[in-house]
Design a protein around this motif. Structure first.
Motif, PDB file in Angstrom:
ATOM      1  N   MET A   1       0.848  -1.165   0.000  1.00 33.96           N
ATOM      2  CA  MET A   1       0.000   0.000   0.000  1.00 33.96           C
ATOM      3  C   MET A   1       0.899   1.235   0.000  1.00 33.96           C
ATOM      4  SD  MET A   1      -2.864   0.994   2.877  1.00 33.96           S
ATOM      5  CE  MET A   1      -3.385  -0.689   3.017  1.00 33.96           C
ATOM      6  N   SER A   2       0.735   2.090  -0.967  1.00 32.31           N
ATOM      7  CA  SER A   2       1.625   3.243  -1.062  1.00 32.31           C
ATOM      8  C   SER A   2       1.094   4.446  -0.288  1.00 32.31           C
ATOM      9  CB  SER A   2       1.839   3.615  -2.523  1.00 32.31           C
ATOM     10  OG  SER A   2       0.617   3.990  -3.103  1.00 32.31           O
ATOM     11  N   GLU A   3      -0.158   4.467   0.050  1.00 35.81           N
ATOM     12  CA  GLU A   3      -0.728   5.579   0.808  1.00 35.81           C
ATOM     13  C   GLU A   3      -1.478   5.040   2.010  1.00 35.81           C
ATOM     14  OE1 GLU A   3      -0.548   8.943   0.212  1.00 35.81           O
ATOM     15  OE2 GLU A   3       0.854   8.473  -1.385  1.00 35.81           O
ATOM     16  N   ARG A   4      -1.455   5.790   3.081  1.00 34.51           N
ATOM     17  CA  ARG A   4      -2.246   5.446   4.264  1.00 34.51           C
ATOM     18  C   ARG A   4      -3.094   6.646   4.596  1.00 34.51           C
ATOM     19  NH1 ARG A   4       2.908   4.212   6.525  1.00 34.51           N
ATOM     20  NH2 ARG A   4       3.376   2.149   5.839  1.00 34.51           N
ATOM     21  N   ASP A   5      -4.339   6.392   4.952  1.00 37.60           N
ATOM     22  CA  ASP A   5      -5.123   7.513   5.462  1.00 37.60           C
ATOM     23  C   ASP A   5      -5.310   7.307   6.952  1.00 37.60           C
ATOM     24  OD1 ASP A   5      -7.462   5.973   6.062  1.00 37.60           O
ATOM     25  OD2 ASP A   5      -8.117   6.161   3.993  1.00 37.60           O
ATOM     26  N   GLY A   6      -5.690   8.337   7.638  1.00 39.11           N
ATOM     27  CA  GLY A   6      -5.811   8.299   9.088  1.00 39.11           C
ATOM     28  C   GLY A   6      -6.883   7.374   9.610  1.00 39.11           C
ATOM     29  N   LEU A   7      -7.714   6.814   8.732  1.00 36.28           N
ATOM     30  CA  LEU A   7      -8.802   5.943   9.171  1.00 36.28           C
ATOM     31  C   LEU A   7      -8.551   4.477   8.870  1.00 36.28           C
ATOM     32  CD1 LEU A   7     -11.765   8.178   7.962  1.00 36.28           C
ATOM     33  CD2 LEU A   7     -10.745   8.076  10.239  1.00 36.28           C
ATOM     34  N   GLY A   8      -7.534   4.166   8.091  1.00 38.96           N
ATOM     35  CA  GLY A   8      -7.266   2.786   7.703  1.00 38.96           C
ATOM     36  C   GLY A   8      -6.716   1.956   8.853  1.00 38.96           C
ATOM     37  N   ALA A   9      -6.751   0.638   8.668  1.00 35.61           N
ATOM     38  CA  ALA A   9      -6.302  -0.278   9.718  1.00 35.61           C
ATOM     39  C   ALA A   9      -4.823  -0.089  10.047  1.00 35.61           C
ATOM     40  CB  ALA A   9      -6.569  -1.722   9.297  1.00 35.61           C
ATOM     41  N   ALA A  10      -3.974   0.170   9.045  1.00 32.69           N
ATOM     42  CA  ALA A  10      -2.554   0.378   9.317  1.00 32.69           C
ATOM     43  C   ALA A  10      -2.347   1.633  10.163  1.00 32.69           C
ATOM     44  CB  ALA A  10      -1.765   0.461   8.012  1.00 32.69           C
ATOM     45  N   ALA A  11      -3.045   2.704   9.842  1.00 39.33           N
ATOM     46  CA  ALA A  11      -2.925   3.950  10.617  1.00 39.33           C
ATOM     47  C   ALA A  11      -3.436   3.753  12.045  1.00 39.33           C
ATOM     48  CB  ALA A  11      -3.687   5.074   9.930  1.00 39.33           C
ATOM     49  N   ARG A  12      -4.555   3.080  12.191  1.00 36.12           N
ATOM     50  CA  ARG A  12      -5.086   2.799  13.537  1.00 36.12           C
ATOM     51  C   ARG A  12      -4.121   1.901  14.307  1.00 36.12           C
ATOM     52  NH1 ARG A  12      -9.582   1.419  10.620  1.00 36.12           N
ATOM     53  NH2 ARG A  12      -9.519  -0.688  11.497  1.00 36.12           N
ATOM     54  N   GLY A  13      -3.538   0.918  13.622  1.00 35.06           N
ATOM     55  CA  GLY A  13      -2.583   0.024  14.268  1.00 35.06           C
ATOM     56  C   GLY A  13      -1.335   0.751  14.725  1.00 35.06           C
ATOM     57  N   LEU A  14      -0.845   1.683  13.902  1.00 39.95           N
ATOM     58  CA  LEU A  14       0.329   2.458  14.299  1.00 39.95           C
ATOM     59  C   LEU A  14       0.018   3.265  15.558  1.00 39.95           C
ATOM     60  CD1 LEU A  14       3.167   3.550  13.989  1.00 39.95           C
ATOM     61  CD2 LEU A  14       2.276   5.198  12.310  1.00 39.95           C
ATOM     62  N   ARG A  15      -1.130   3.912  15.586  1.00 36.72           N
ATOM     63  CA  ARG A  15      -1.507   4.679  16.788  1.00 36.72           C
ATOM     64  C   ARG A  15      -1.601   3.769  18.006  1.00 36.72           C
ATOM     65  NH1 ARG A  15      -5.420   6.738  13.271  1.00 36.72           N
ATOM     66  NH2 ARG A  15      -4.742   8.645  12.282  1.00 36.72           N
ATOM     67  N   GLN A  16      -2.181   2.590  17.844  1.00 35.91           N
ATOM     68  CA  GLN A  16      -2.332   1.666  18.967  1.00 35.91           C
ATOM     69  C   GLN A  16      -0.967   1.158  19.452  1.00 35.91           C
ATOM     70  OE1 GLN A  16      -5.478   1.320  20.108  1.00 35.91           O
ATOM     71  NE2 GLN A  16      -4.593   0.320  21.870  1.00 35.91           N
ATOM     72  N   TYR A  17      -0.086   0.863  18.512  1.00 32.95           N
ATOM     73  CA  TYR A  17       1.265   0.428  18.849  1.00 32.95           C
ATOM     74  C   TYR A  17       1.996   1.519  19.632  1.00 32.95           C
ATOM     75  CZ  TYR A  17       6.198  -0.802  18.097  1.00 32.95           C
ATOM     76  OH  TYR A  17       7.531  -1.081  18.269  1.00 32.95           O
ATOM     77  N   LEU A  18       1.945   2.738  19.145  1.00 28.52           N
ATOM     78  CA  LEU A  18       2.610   3.854  19.826  1.00 28.52           C
ATOM     79  C   LEU A  18       1.996   4.143  21.181  1.00 28.52           C
ATOM     80  CD1 LEU A  18       3.145   6.145  16.753  1.00 28.52           C
ATOM     81  CD2 LEU A  18       4.892   4.878  18.014  1.00 28.52           C
ATOM     82  N   LEU A  19       0.695   4.004  21.279  1.00 27.52           N
ATOM     83  CA  LEU A  19       0.021   4.186  22.564  1.00 27.52           C
ATOM     84  C   LEU A  19       0.522   3.151  23.568  1.00 27.52           C
ATOM     85  CD1 LEU A  19      -2.134   5.676  24.204  1.00 27.52           C
ATOM     86  CD2 LEU A  19      -3.802   4.068  23.305  1.00 27.52           C
ATOM     87  N   ALA A  20       0.707   1.914  23.133  1.00 26.39           N
ATOM     88  CA  ALA A  20       1.204   0.855  24.015  1.00 26.39           C
ATOM     89  C   ALA A  20       2.622   1.177  24.488  1.00 26.39           C
ATOM     90  CB  ALA A  20       1.172  -0.496  23.297  1.00 26.39           C
ATOM     91  N   VAL A  21       3.480   1.631  23.570  1.00 30.56           N
ATOM     92  CA  VAL A  21       4.854   1.982  23.942  1.00 30.56           C
ATOM     93  C   VAL A  21       4.848   3.166  24.905  1.00 30.56           C
ATOM     94  CG1 VAL A  21       7.044   2.905  23.062  1.00 30.56           C
ATOM     95  CG2 VAL A  21       5.902   1.030  21.852  1.00 30.56           C
ATOM     96  N   ALA A  22       4.105   4.211  24.569  1.00 26.94           N
ATOM     97  CA  ALA A  22       4.056   5.413  25.417  1.00 26.94           C
ATOM     98  C   ALA A  22       3.515   5.097  26.802  1.00 26.94           C
ATOM     99  CB  ALA A  22       3.214   6.492  24.740  1.00 26.94           C
ATOM    100  N   ALA A  23       2.518   4.228  26.883  1.00 28.31           N
ATOM    101  CA  ALA A  23       1.947   3.862  28.181  1.00 28.31           C
ATOM    102  C   ALA A  23       2.968   3.109  29.029  1.00 28.31           C
ATOM    103  CB  ALA A  23       0.686   3.020  27.986  1.00 28.31           C
ATOM    104  N   LYS A  24       3.704   2.183  28.425  1.00 27.58           N
ATOM    105  CA  LYS A  24       4.710   1.417  29.180  1.00 27.58           C
ATOM    106  C   LYS A  24       5.844   2.310  29.671  1.00 27.58           C
ATOM    107  CE  LYS A  24       3.880  -3.204  27.512  1.00 27.58           C
ATOM    108  NZ  LYS A  24       3.441  -3.706  28.794  1.00 27.58           N
ATOM    109  N   LEU A  25       6.102   3.396  28.937  1.00 23.95           N
ATOM    110  CA  LEU A  25       7.162   4.323  29.328  1.00 23.95           C
ATOM    111  C   LEU A  25       6.647   5.480  30.182  1.00 23.95           C
ATOM    112  CD1 LEU A  25       9.048   4.529  25.927  1.00 23.95           C
ATOM    113  CD2 LEU A  25       9.890   3.483  28.045  1.00 23.95           C
ATOM    114  N   ASP A  26       5.336   5.537  30.381  1.00 26.21           N
ATOM    115  CA  ASP A  26       4.706   6.643  31.100  1.00 26.21           C
ATOM    116  C   ASP A  26       5.125   7.976  30.465  1.00 26.21           C
ATOM    117  OD1 ASP A  26       2.956   7.659  32.974  1.00 26.21           O
ATOM    118  OD2 ASP A  26       4.510   7.875  34.511  1.00 26.21           O
TER     119      ASP A  26
END
Length: 140
Positions: A1-26
């Protein structure tokens, strides 16, 4: 996929992944860019003893994965100190270990960019991100 929009599964997954990292690091703050090339910034509360005057952050991008950086004295740019270098999307726990090592006595990671992948290529990366989209605890 050459483009991602803010509503797609990859974009949502990236946000969820980063949220998990940020939460573990407080982490006090973080943001991400989901378009190709995707990237993120995670602020860290503590400063490094060897750079007491500089803010510390984790950077992530879809080419090199995680890196640790300090802001320049003007705050206009960041200087990368080390790259985690394990995988472009390592488990959040591996990122925590990297940060723990950064604040400890050892020099974690590697000094040069790992260059894991080329952004926008069809190599399964977007599917890996999408796996995080439906998982609120951040484990794919």
């Amino acid at each position: 996929m050459s483009e991602r929009d803010g509503l797609g599964a990859a974009a949502r997954g990236l946000r969820q992944y980063l949220l998990a990292v940020a939460a573990k690091l407080d982490a006090p703050a973080w943001f991400c860019e989901v378009d190709v090339p995707a990237g993120a910034y995670v602020a860290l509360e503590r400063r490094l003893a060897r750079f007491p005057e500089h803010e510390v952050a984790l950077l992530w991008d879809e080419r090199d994965g995680w890196s640790a950086a300090v802001e320049s004295s003007t705050g206009d740019e960041v200087i990368v100190l080390a790259y985690l270098g394990e995988d472009v999307l390592p488990a959040p726990e591996a990122v925590v270990e990297f940060v723990t090592g950064l604040y400890g006595e050892k020099y974690p990671g590697r000094p040069d960019p790992p260059d894991f992948r080329r952004p926008g290529t069809g190599d399964g990366f977007d599917e890996r991100l999408a796996a995080y989209a439906g998982n609120p605890v951040g484990r794919a």
